[in-house]
Write a protein that holds these residues in place. Structure first.
Motif, PDB file in Angstrom:
ATOM      1  N   GLU A  69       0.832  -1.188   0.000  1.00  0.00           N
ATOM      2  CA  GLU A  69       0.000   0.000   0.000  1.00  0.00           C
ATOM      3  C   GLU A  69       0.875   1.249   0.000  1.00  0.00           C
ATOM      4  OE1 GLU A  69      -2.498   0.034   3.452  1.00  0.00           O
ATOM      5  OE2 GLU A  69      -0.902   0.688   4.788  1.00  0.00           O
ATOM      6  N   PRO A  70       0.347   2.382  -0.468  1.00  0.00           N
ATOM      7  CA  PRO A  70       1.157   3.604  -0.535  1.00  0.00           C
ATOM      8  C   PRO A  70       1.474   4.170   0.846  1.00  0.00           C
ATOM      9  CG  PRO A  70      -1.125   4.049  -1.138  1.00  0.00           C
ATOM     10  CD  PRO A  70      -1.004   2.569  -1.026  1.00  0.00           C
ATOM     11  N   GLU A  71       2.515   4.971   0.887  1.00  0.00           N
ATOM     12  CA  GLU A  71       3.008   5.505   2.160  1.00  0.00           C
ATOM     13  C   GLU A  71       1.959   6.335   2.889  1.00  0.00           C
ATOM     14  OE1 GLU A  71       6.770   8.206   3.820  1.00  0.00           O
ATOM     15  OE2 GLU A  71       6.732   7.470   1.749  1.00  0.00           O
ATOM     16  N   GLU A  72       1.099   7.027   2.150  1.00  0.00           N
ATOM     17  CA  GLU A  72       0.111   7.882   2.815  1.00  0.00           C
ATOM     18  C   GLU A  72      -0.901   7.086   3.651  1.00  0.00           C
ATOM     19  OE1 GLU A  72      -1.178   7.673  -1.615  1.00  0.00           O
ATOM     20  OE2 GLU A  72       0.677   7.860  -0.446  1.00  0.00           O
ATOM     21  N   LEU A  73      -0.943   5.767   3.468  1.00  0.00           N
ATOM     22  CA  LEU A  73      -1.866   4.937   4.239  1.00  0.00           C
ATOM     23  C   LEU A  73      -1.185   4.221   5.402  1.00  0.00           C
ATOM     24  CD1 LEU A  73      -4.027   3.345   1.392  1.00  0.00           C
ATOM     25  CD2 LEU A  73      -4.591   5.278   2.871  1.00  0.00           C
ATOM     26  N   TRP A  74       0.122   4.412   5.559  1.00  0.00           N
ATOM     27  CA  TRP A  74       0.806   3.759   6.669  1.00  0.00           C
ATOM     28  C   TRP A  74       0.251   4.238   8.007  1.00  0.00           C
ATOM     29  CZ3 TRP A  74       6.665   4.398   5.029  1.00  0.00           C
ATOM     30  CH2 TRP A  74       6.885   3.647   3.859  1.00  0.00           C
ATOM     31  N   GLY A  75       0.281   3.342   8.996  1.00  0.00           N
ATOM     32  CA  GLY A  75      -0.108   3.713  10.339  1.00  0.00           C
ATOM     33  C   GLY A  75       0.981   4.511  11.029  1.00  0.00           C
ATOM     34  N   ARG A  76       0.674   4.969  12.240  1.00  0.00           N
ATOM     35  CA  ARG A  76       1.646   5.771  12.996  1.00  0.00           C
ATOM     36  C   ARG A  76       1.827   5.184  14.389  1.00  0.00           C
ATOM     37  NH1 ARG A  76       2.671  10.521  10.131  1.00  0.00           N
ATOM     38  NH2 ARG A  76       3.726  11.480  11.913  1.00  0.00           N
ATOM     39  N   LEU A  77       3.054   5.279  14.858  1.00  0.00           N
ATOM     40  CA  LEU A  77       3.454   4.755  16.161  1.00  0.00           C
ATOM     41  C   LEU A  77       3.983   5.898  17.003  1.00  0.00           C
ATOM     42  CD1 LEU A  77       4.161   2.095  17.862  1.00  0.00           C
ATOM     43  CD2 LEU A  77       6.465   2.343  16.887  1.00  0.00           C
ATOM     44  N   GLY A  78       3.463   6.037  18.212  1.00  0.00           N
ATOM     45  CA  GLY A  78       3.965   7.109  19.065  1.00  0.00           C
ATOM     46  C   GLY A  78       3.219   7.170  20.376  1.00  0.00           C
ATOM     47  N   ALA A  79       3.473   8.238  21.129  1.00  0.00           N
ATOM     48  CA  ALA A  79       2.847   8.415  22.440  1.00  0.00           C
ATOM     49  C   ALA A  79       2.667   9.896  22.719  1.00  0.00           C
ATOM     50  CB  ALA A  79       3.693   7.774  23.538  1.00  0.00           C
ATOM     51  N   GLY A  80       1.529  10.245  23.337  1.00  0.00           N
ATOM     52  CA  GLY A  80       1.330  11.592  23.846  1.00  0.00           C
ATOM     53  C   GLY A  80       0.644  12.554  22.915  1.00  0.00           C
ATOM     54  N   GLU A  81       0.402  12.160  21.661  1.00  0.00           N
ATOM     55  CA  GLU A  81      -0.235  13.082  20.731  1.00  0.00           C
ATOM     56  C   GLU A  81      -1.026  12.286  19.699  1.00  0.00           C
ATOM     57  OE1 GLU A  81       0.918  16.823  17.744  1.00  0.00           O
ATOM     58  OE2 GLU A  81       2.460  15.779  18.897  1.00  0.00           O
ATOM     59  N   SER A  82      -2.103  12.873  19.203  1.00  0.00           N
ATOM     60  CA  SER A  82      -2.930  12.190  18.212  1.00  0.00           C
ATOM     61  C   SER A  82      -2.206  12.079  16.874  1.00  0.00           C
ATOM     62  CB  SER A  82      -4.238  12.954  18.005  1.00  0.00           C
ATOM     63  OG  SER A  82      -4.936  12.453  16.874  1.00  0.00           O
ATOM     64  N   PRO A  83      -2.348  10.934  16.187  1.00  0.00           N
ATOM     65  CA  PRO A  83      -1.765  10.832  14.850  1.00  0.00           C
ATOM     66  C   PRO A  83      -2.422  11.776  13.855  1.00  0.00           C
ATOM     67  CG  PRO A  83      -3.129   8.925  15.343  1.00  0.00           C
ATOM     68  CD  PRO A  83      -2.988   9.689  16.614  1.00  0.00           C
ATOM     69  N   VAL A  84      -3.632  12.210  14.165  1.00  0.00           N
ATOM     70  CA  VAL A  84      -4.342  13.137  13.275  1.00  0.00           C
ATOM     71  C   VAL A  84      -3.634  14.486  13.226  1.00  0.00           C
ATOM     72  CG1 VAL A  84      -6.527  14.324  12.864  1.00  0.00           C
ATOM     73  CG2 VAL A  84      -6.534  11.955  13.656  1.00  0.00           C
ATOM     74  N   THR A  85      -3.011  14.862  14.332  1.00  0.00           N
ATOM     75  CA  THR A  85      -2.295  16.140  14.385  1.00  0.00           C
ATOM     76  C   THR A  85      -0.792  15.967  14.192  1.00  0.00           C
ATOM     77  OG1 THR A  85      -2.189  15.986  16.807  1.00  0.00           O
ATOM     78  CG2 THR A  85      -4.047  17.194  15.850  1.00  0.00           C
ATOM     79  N   GLY A  86      -0.395  14.825  13.649  1.00  0.00           N
ATOM     80  CA  GLY A  86       1.013  14.606  13.338  1.00  0.00           C
ATOM     81  C   GLY A  86       1.794  13.878  14.394  1.00  0.00           C
ATOM     82  N   GLY A  87       1.119  13.377  15.440  1.00  0.00           N
ATOM     83  CA  GLY A  87       1.838  12.667  16.485  1.00  0.00           C
ATOM     84  C   GLY A  87       2.365  11.327  16.017  1.00  0.00           C
TER      85      GLY A  87
END
Length: 358
Positions: A283-301
């Motif tokens: 799948e294209p990169e724009e559909l990759w999931g996001r991994l992190g803590a403390g911030e929403s992935p919607v806002t770039g977390g």
């Protein structure tokens, strides 16, 4: 794998048979699609057009009469026929793959497993979404310790289908084993069990939302695993705004992934594994999931995590290895029975408005 390929008889040429099983069987080294069973003249013509070398039969009885000419039976017919057809195949001395759900009850699934063991035959269940791109990625993240200790697993298989499509899947007849709990629920429960192990309690809500609907089309399950993980699973045909496919929260980080694995859409559109230079299941990169803590992935977390390619072909490759070289069964009937224990508990929970202890 070399030598003469195993000859496969496929029962059913609706969505499951024509879109999933036939193309994947045809693409698997060591397997050859020999016979398609369907009594529908239009589907018979479709099978001949899509697989010119295939034999078309109107009844599964024709397979049992030719049992010595076949090496594997795949049951991709309506749910109510899964148990009788799988039983007939095993009694004819043939290994079997059965689409999910393998049966309407866990007891029936265990009885099939017992029959297969007694006959010394493979009985495997087609839980293809173990090979979804997002699921493979999540398994890797968990195995690598990227999330830390997982606390909560949210899984959504949601659609926006406000109008009924008709057919047995939307029938209110219990014998049809229709409704989303047993359809999409079979997938999300199986994935939760693979990731986090046995379940100790089940709470569920099932609703019939659409006008004219006769079985559940908006369902939620809350599972408590023996490991301490809590799984919240959503399956719906009435979701006007789709949520993330996965939201997984751990002591170290969380993983959020939107969108469905692309393999079903590719198969529906006529693409086939290995037929082009493009990487299957990517799948294209724009559909990759996001991994992190403390911030929403919607806002770039968080950081983007490359999604591993989906790999439905791996299921039938494993089936071929199991039959030709004593490889492991990719999905056993006993594993499917464990998922059916949960689906049965969910149905009771929703009906009685209680939490069911397993």
């Amino acid at each position: 794998m070399t030598g003469t390929p195993l000859r496969v008889g496929l029962v059913g040429y609706g969505l499951a048979g024509s879109v999933f099983h036939a193309p994947l069987i045809a693409a698997t080294q060591g397997l050859a699609l020999d016979t398609v069973v369907t009594s529908n003249p239009e589907r018979q013509a479709q099978a001949r057009a899509e697989h010119p070398d295939v034999t078309v039969a109107a009844s599964a009885d024709e397979l049992w009469a030719r049992a010595g000419e076949l090496d594997l039976i795949v049951v991709a017919s309506p749910n109510r026929t899964h148990v009788p057809l799988a039983t007939a195949a095993l009694e004819a001395g043939l290994p079997v793959v059965v689409d999910k759900p393998v049966a309407g009850t866990a007891a029936q699934a265990r009885a099939l497993a017992e029959l297969a063991e007694k006959r010394g035959l493979l009985l495997s269940v087609f839980q293809n979404r173990r090979w979804d791109n997002d699921f493979l990625t999540l398994r890797r993240l968990i195995a690598d310790g990227e999330l830390g200790e997982v606390y909560r697993f949210e899984s959504r298989f949601e659609r926006w289908r406000p109008q009924l499509k008709g057919g047995w899947r939307e029938s209110g007849d219990p014998a049809e084993i229709g409704g989303l709990l047993y359809d999409l629920g079979s997938h999300v429960v199986d994935q939760a069990l693979v990731l986090f192990g046995p379940v100790t309690s089940v709470y569920a809500e099932t609703d019939v939302r659409r006008e004219g609907a006769r079985t559940d089309d908006d369902t939620f399950l809350a599972l408590t695993h023996a490991s301490g993980v809590r799984s919240h699973l959503y399956v719906s045909a009435t979701t006007a705004q789709l949520g993330p496919r996965f939201r997984v929260l751990g002591s170290k980080a969380g993983y959020v992934k939107h969108g469905l694995d692309p393999q079903e859409a590719a198969l529906r559109e006529g693409s086939r594994p290995g037929a082009s230079g493009a990487e299957w299941g990517a799948e294209p990169e724009e559909l990759w999931g996001r991994l992190g803590a403390g911030e929403s992935p919607v806002t770039g977390g968080g950081s983007p995590v490359r999604t591993l390619p989906g790999d439905y072909p791996a299921y039938y490759a494993a089936v071929a290895r199991a039959l030709l070289s004593d490889g492991p069964n990719p999905v056993t009937a006993l594993e499917a029975a464990a998922a059916l224990d949960i689906l049965e508990a969910a149905r009771r929970s929703a009906a009685e408005k209680v939490t069911v202890t397993l």
